[in-house]
Design a protein around this motif. Structure first.
Motif: not given
Length: 311
Positions: A49, A73, A280-281
Protein backbone atom coordinates in the motif's frame (compact mmCIF):
# COMPACT_ATOMS: atom_id res chain seq x y z
CA UNK A 1 -2.57 -14.49 40.80
CA UNK A 2 -0.98 -17.42 42.61
CA UNK A 3 -0.22 -20.08 40.02
CA UNK A 4 1.58 -22.36 42.50
CA UNK A 5 0.74 -23.79 45.90
CA UNK A 6 2.86 -25.49 48.51
CA UNK A 7 1.78 -28.97 49.51
CA UNK A 8 3.77 -31.35 51.69
CA UNK A 9 6.77 -29.10 51.34
CA UNK A 10 6.69 -29.17 47.54
CA UNK A 11 5.46 -26.63 45.01
CA UNK A 12 2.70 -27.71 42.67
CA UNK A 13 0.36 -26.04 40.24
CA UNK A 14 -2.75 -24.52 41.74
CA UNK A 15 -6.14 -24.66 40.02
CA UNK A 16 -5.53 -21.19 38.60
CA UNK A 17 -2.18 -22.33 37.21
CA UNK A 18 -3.70 -25.40 35.59
CA UNK A 19 -6.42 -23.28 34.01
CA UNK A 20 -3.77 -20.84 32.72
CA UNK A 21 -1.79 -23.66 31.11
CA UNK A 22 -4.96 -25.12 29.58
CA UNK A 23 -5.84 -21.71 28.16
CA UNK A 24 -2.35 -21.28 26.72
CA UNK A 25 -2.48 -24.71 25.06
CA UNK A 26 -5.88 -23.82 23.64
CA UNK A 27 -4.63 -20.66 21.90
CA UNK A 28 -1.31 -22.09 20.67
CA UNK A 29 -2.79 -23.11 17.24
CA UNK A 30 -4.09 -19.58 16.78
CA UNK A 31 -0.77 -18.02 17.78
CA UNK A 32 1.14 -20.30 15.39
CA UNK A 33 -1.21 -19.51 12.52
CA UNK A 34 -1.26 -15.77 13.25
CA UNK A 35 2.47 -15.17 13.69
CA UNK A 36 3.58 -17.82 11.20
CA UNK A 37 1.18 -17.12 8.34
CA UNK A 38 -1.22 -14.23 8.82
CA UNK A 39 1.06 -11.54 10.30
CA UNK A 40 3.70 -11.75 7.50
CA UNK A 41 0.93 -11.28 4.92
CA UNK A 42 -0.38 -8.24 6.80
CA UNK A 43 3.10 -6.70 6.78
CA UNK A 44 3.47 -7.39 3.05
CA UNK A 45 0.08 -5.79 2.41
CA UNK A 46 1.15 -2.65 4.26
CA UNK A 47 4.34 -2.54 2.18
CA UNK A 48 2.31 -2.86 -1.03
CA UNK A 49 0.00 0.00 0.00
CA UNK A 50 3.00 2.31 0.48
CA UNK A 51 4.85 1.27 -2.68
CA UNK A 52 4.65 1.09 -6.43
CA UNK A 53 5.11 -2.37 -7.85
CA UNK A 54 6.81 -3.14 -11.14
CA UNK A 55 6.49 -6.65 -12.56
CA UNK A 56 9.68 -8.01 -14.14
CA UNK A 57 10.72 -11.30 -15.71
CA UNK A 58 12.28 -12.39 -12.41
CA UNK A 59 9.39 -11.34 -10.19
CA UNK A 60 8.39 -7.91 -8.92
CA UNK A 61 10.21 -4.85 -7.64
CA UNK A 62 8.82 -2.46 -5.03
CA UNK A 63 9.69 1.23 -4.96
CA UNK A 64 8.42 3.79 -2.49
CA UNK A 65 5.34 5.66 -3.68
CA UNK A 66 5.23 9.44 -3.82
CA UNK A 67 4.36 11.72 -0.92
CA UNK A 68 6.45 9.64 1.47
CA UNK A 69 4.55 6.49 0.51
CA UNK A 70 1.03 7.89 0.92
CA UNK A 71 0.43 8.53 -2.79
CA UNK A 72 -2.21 5.82 -3.10
CA UNK A 73 -4.11 7.00 -0.02
CA UNK A 74 -4.13 10.60 -1.24
CA UNK A 75 -5.39 9.44 -4.62
CA UNK A 76 -8.19 7.50 -2.94
CA UNK A 77 -9.50 10.48 -1.02
CA UNK A 78 -8.85 13.34 -3.45
CA UNK A 79 -8.63 12.04 -7.01
CA UNK A 80 -10.58 8.79 -7.42
CA UNK A 81 -14.19 9.86 -8.21
CA UNK A 82 -15.70 6.44 -7.44
CA UNK A 83 -14.05 5.29 -4.20
CA UNK A 84 -15.78 7.72 -1.84
CA UNK A 85 -19.16 7.04 -3.39
CA UNK A 86 -18.72 3.27 -3.12
CA UNK A 87 -17.58 3.63 0.49
CA UNK A 88 -20.63 5.72 1.38
CA UNK A 89 -22.93 3.21 -0.32
CA UNK A 90 -21.32 0.38 1.67
CA UNK A 91 -21.81 2.33 4.90
CA UNK A 92 -25.42 3.03 3.97
CA UNK A 93 -26.05 -0.62 3.17
CA UNK A 94 -24.60 -1.58 6.54
CA UNK A 95 -26.74 0.98 8.40
CA UNK A 96 -29.85 -0.35 6.66
CA UNK A 97 -29.14 -4.07 6.85
CA UNK A 98 -27.63 -4.62 10.30
CA UNK A 99 -30.62 -3.43 12.41
CA UNK A 100 -33.02 -5.45 10.23
CA UNK A 101 -30.93 -8.62 10.54
CA UNK A 102 -30.59 -8.24 14.33
CA UNK A 103 -34.30 -7.58 14.85
CA UNK A 104 -35.41 -10.39 12.53
CA UNK A 105 -33.00 -12.96 13.97
CA UNK A 106 -33.88 -12.03 17.56
CA UNK A 107 -37.62 -12.44 17.13
CA UNK A 108 -37.18 -15.51 14.94
CA UNK A 109 -35.11 -17.07 17.73
CA UNK A 110 -37.86 -16.23 20.23
CA UNK A 111 -40.40 -18.00 18.04
CA UNK A 112 -38.17 -21.03 17.54
CA UNK A 113 -37.58 -21.22 21.29
CA UNK A 114 -41.26 -21.96 21.93
CA UNK A 115 -42.57 -25.49 22.43
CA UNK A 116 -44.30 -26.79 19.29
CA UNK A 117 -44.26 -29.87 17.08
CA UNK A 118 -41.60 -29.91 14.41
CA UNK A 119 -39.43 -27.36 16.24
CA UNK A 120 -36.19 -29.08 15.22
CA UNK A 121 -37.21 -29.04 11.54
CA UNK A 122 -38.18 -25.37 11.76
CA UNK A 123 -34.79 -24.51 13.24
CA UNK A 124 -33.07 -26.40 10.43
CA UNK A 125 -35.08 -24.52 7.82
CA UNK A 126 -33.96 -21.15 9.20
CA UNK A 127 -30.31 -22.25 9.08
CA UNK A 128 -30.67 -23.81 5.64
CA UNK A 129 -30.03 -20.52 3.75
CA UNK A 130 -26.56 -20.37 5.32
CA UNK A 131 -25.73 -23.67 3.63
CA UNK A 132 -27.31 -22.58 0.37
CA UNK A 133 -25.15 -19.45 0.15
CA UNK A 134 -21.90 -21.37 0.29
CA UNK A 135 -19.84 -23.09 -2.38
CA UNK A 136 -21.50 -24.01 -5.66
CA UNK A 137 -24.90 -22.60 -4.70
CA UNK A 138 -23.39 -19.16 -4.12
CA UNK A 139 -21.72 -19.31 -7.52
CA UNK A 140 -25.02 -20.13 -9.19
CA UNK A 141 -26.69 -17.24 -7.41
CA UNK A 142 -23.95 -14.79 -8.36
CA UNK A 143 -24.20 -15.86 -12.00
CA UNK A 144 -27.84 -14.73 -12.07
CA UNK A 145 -29.09 -18.22 -12.93
CA UNK A 146 -32.45 -17.48 -11.31
CA UNK A 147 -32.90 -14.29 -13.31
CA UNK A 148 -32.16 -16.06 -16.59
CA UNK A 149 -34.51 -18.91 -15.66
CA UNK A 150 -37.35 -16.49 -14.97
CA UNK A 151 -36.68 -14.72 -18.24
CA UNK A 152 -36.71 -17.97 -20.19
CA UNK A 153 -40.04 -19.02 -18.68
CA UNK A 154 -41.62 -15.69 -19.45
CA UNK A 155 -42.15 -14.74 -15.80
CA UNK A 156 -43.34 -11.17 -15.38
CA UNK A 157 -41.00 -9.43 -12.95
CA UNK A 158 -43.21 -6.33 -12.89
CA UNK A 159 -46.10 -8.37 -11.46
CA UNK A 160 -43.85 -9.64 -8.67
CA UNK A 161 -42.70 -6.13 -7.85
CA UNK A 162 -46.31 -4.94 -7.80
CA UNK A 163 -47.18 -7.58 -5.19
CA UNK A 164 -44.18 -6.75 -2.98
CA UNK A 165 -44.48 -2.97 -3.33
CA UNK A 166 -46.25 -1.79 -0.19
CA UNK A 167 -45.46 1.91 -0.44
CA UNK A 168 -48.93 2.78 -1.72
CA UNK A 169 -50.66 0.76 1.00
CA UNK A 170 -48.58 2.29 3.81
CA UNK A 171 -48.95 5.84 2.51
CA UNK A 172 -52.69 5.43 2.12
CA UNK A 173 -53.58 3.80 5.44
CA UNK A 174 -50.89 5.19 7.78
CA UNK A 175 -49.50 8.57 8.73
CA UNK A 176 -45.91 7.43 9.03
CA UNK A 177 -43.14 9.81 7.91
CA UNK A 178 -41.77 9.20 4.44
CA UNK A 179 -38.36 8.27 5.83
CA UNK A 180 -39.86 5.41 7.84
CA UNK A 181 -41.94 4.31 4.86
CA UNK A 182 -38.82 4.16 2.68
CA UNK A 183 -36.98 2.18 5.35
CA UNK A 184 -39.82 -0.36 5.68
CA UNK A 185 -40.07 -0.66 1.92
CA UNK A 186 -36.34 -1.34 1.63
CA UNK A 187 -36.67 -3.98 4.35
CA UNK A 188 -39.52 -5.76 2.57
CA UNK A 189 -37.83 -5.63 -0.83
CA UNK A 190 -34.66 -7.02 0.73
CA UNK A 191 -36.32 -9.71 2.87
CA UNK A 192 -34.51 -12.45 0.94
CA UNK A 193 -31.09 -10.99 1.76
CA UNK A 194 -32.12 -10.47 5.39
CA UNK A 195 -33.17 -14.10 5.83
CA UNK A 196 -30.01 -15.32 4.11
CA UNK A 197 -27.86 -13.25 6.47
CA UNK A 198 -29.69 -14.24 9.68
CA UNK A 199 -28.99 -17.96 10.03
CA UNK A 200 -25.95 -17.77 12.32
CA UNK A 201 -27.42 -14.95 14.39
CA UNK A 202 -30.61 -16.95 15.00
CA UNK A 203 -28.60 -19.89 16.34
CA UNK A 204 -26.59 -17.62 18.65
CA UNK A 205 -29.73 -15.92 19.96
CA UNK A 206 -31.38 -19.31 20.40
CA UNK A 207 -28.47 -20.55 22.50
CA UNK A 208 -28.69 -17.41 24.66
CA UNK A 209 -32.44 -17.80 25.17
CA UNK A 210 -32.04 -21.43 26.23
CA UNK A 211 -29.41 -20.42 28.80
CA UNK A 212 -31.88 -18.21 30.71
CA UNK A 213 -32.97 -19.94 33.91
CA UNK A 214 -36.69 -20.89 33.89
CA UNK A 215 -36.83 -19.92 37.59
CA UNK A 216 -36.65 -16.26 36.58
CA UNK A 217 -39.83 -16.59 34.53
CA UNK A 218 -41.50 -18.61 37.28
CA UNK A 219 -40.72 -15.94 39.85
CA UNK A 220 -41.99 -13.16 37.59
CA UNK A 221 -45.17 -15.13 36.92
CA UNK A 222 -45.78 -15.55 40.64
CA UNK A 223 -45.34 -11.81 41.08
CA UNK A 224 -48.02 -11.24 38.43
CA UNK A 225 -45.84 -10.11 35.53
CA UNK A 226 -47.29 -10.46 32.05
CA UNK A 227 -45.49 -12.11 29.12
CA UNK A 228 -44.75 -8.67 27.70
CA UNK A 229 -43.23 -7.49 30.97
CA UNK A 230 -41.19 -10.69 31.30
CA UNK A 231 -39.84 -10.14 27.83
CA UNK A 232 -38.58 -6.61 28.51
CA UNK A 233 -37.50 -7.21 32.12
CA UNK A 234 -35.93 -10.67 31.77
CA UNK A 235 -35.46 -11.88 28.19
CA UNK A 236 -34.14 -8.71 26.61
CA UNK A 237 -31.64 -7.78 29.37
CA UNK A 238 -30.35 -11.37 29.62
CA UNK A 239 -29.59 -11.58 25.90
CA UNK A 240 -28.22 -8.03 25.58
CA UNK A 241 -24.57 -9.26 25.55
CA UNK A 242 -25.47 -11.49 22.61
CA UNK A 243 -27.00 -8.50 20.82
CA UNK A 244 -23.58 -6.88 21.01
CA UNK A 245 -21.87 -10.03 19.71
CA UNK A 246 -24.35 -10.45 16.84
CA UNK A 247 -24.12 -6.77 15.93
CA UNK A 248 -20.34 -7.00 15.59
CA UNK A 249 -20.64 -10.23 13.60
CA UNK A 250 -23.31 -8.79 11.28
CA UNK A 251 -21.36 -5.59 10.65
CA UNK A 252 -18.25 -7.55 9.67
CA UNK A 253 -20.29 -9.97 7.57
CA UNK A 254 -22.00 -7.09 5.73
CA UNK A 255 -18.76 -5.25 5.03
CA UNK A 256 -16.85 -8.35 3.89
CA UNK A 257 -19.60 -10.14 1.99
CA UNK A 258 -18.73 -11.16 -1.56
CA UNK A 259 -21.68 -9.16 -2.87
CA UNK A 260 -20.40 -5.98 -1.22
CA UNK A 261 -19.51 -3.36 -3.81
CA UNK A 262 -16.29 -2.31 -2.07
CA UNK A 263 -15.05 -5.89 -1.74
CA UNK A 264 -15.69 -6.50 -5.43
CA UNK A 265 -13.85 -3.31 -6.36
CA UNK A 266 -10.83 -4.18 -4.20
CA UNK A 267 -10.58 -7.67 -5.69
CA UNK A 268 -10.95 -6.30 -9.20
CA UNK A 269 -8.26 -3.67 -8.63
CA UNK A 270 -5.75 -6.15 -7.23
CA UNK A 271 -6.34 -9.30 -9.27
CA UNK A 272 -7.82 -8.00 -12.53
CA UNK A 273 -6.13 -4.63 -13.02
CA UNK A 274 -2.92 -5.85 -11.29
CA UNK A 275 -2.67 -2.69 -9.18
CA UNK A 276 -1.39 -4.24 -5.96
CA UNK A 277 -0.31 -0.98 -4.35
CA UNK A 278 -3.51 0.92 -5.04
CA UNK A 279 -5.71 -2.09 -4.21
CA UNK A 280 -3.87 -2.66 -0.92
CA UNK A 281 -4.35 1.01 -0.02
CA UNK A 282 -8.08 0.65 -0.74
CA UNK A 283 -8.25 -2.46 1.45
CA UNK A 284 -6.45 -0.81 4.38
CA UNK A 285 -8.53 2.35 4.26
CA UNK A 286 -11.66 0.19 4.09
CA UNK A 287 -10.37 -1.79 7.08
CA UNK A 288 -9.86 1.43 9.06
CA UNK A 289 -13.44 2.52 8.30
CA UNK A 290 -14.76 -0.88 9.46
CA UNK A 291 -12.72 -0.62 12.67
CA UNK A 292 -14.13 2.86 13.37
CA UNK A 293 -17.70 1.68 12.79
CA UNK A 294 -17.15 -1.33 15.08
CA UNK A 295 -15.67 0.88 17.79
CA UNK A 296 -18.57 3.35 17.66
CA UNK A 297 -21.31 0.70 17.54
CA UNK A 298 -19.60 -1.40 20.22
CA UNK A 299 -19.23 1.56 22.59
CA UNK A 300 -22.88 2.56 22.13
CA UNK A 301 -24.36 -0.91 22.60
CA UNK A 302 -22.00 -1.89 25.45
CA UNK A 303 -23.41 0.93 27.58
CA UNK A 304 -26.80 -0.82 27.56
CA UNK A 305 -25.52 -4.37 28.03
CA UNK A 306 -26.59 -6.17 31.20
CA UNK A 307 -24.27 -8.84 32.60
CA UNK A 308 -25.88 -11.29 34.97
CA UNK A 309 -23.69 -12.43 37.85
CA UNK A 310 -24.85 -15.64 39.51
CA UNK A 311 -22.50 -15.23 42.46
Amino acid sequence: MNYFKRRDGHLSLSLVGKEAIAGLLFIIPFLVGFFGNFLPLIIESIKFSLSNMEVTSSGYVLSQAGNNGFEHYIRLLTIDPDFNQMLLRSLGEMALKVPLVIIFSFFAANLLNQEFKGRAIARSIFFFPVILTSGVILGLENSDLLVRTLSDTGANVDDTEAVLNVVYFIRTYTDLPMSIISYLTSAINGIYDIIIASGVQILIFLAALQSISPSLYEASSIEGATKWESFWKITFPMVSPIILVNSVYTIIDTFTNETNEMMSEIKSTIFTEIKYGYGSAMAWFYFICIAIVLAVVGSIISRKVFYYDER
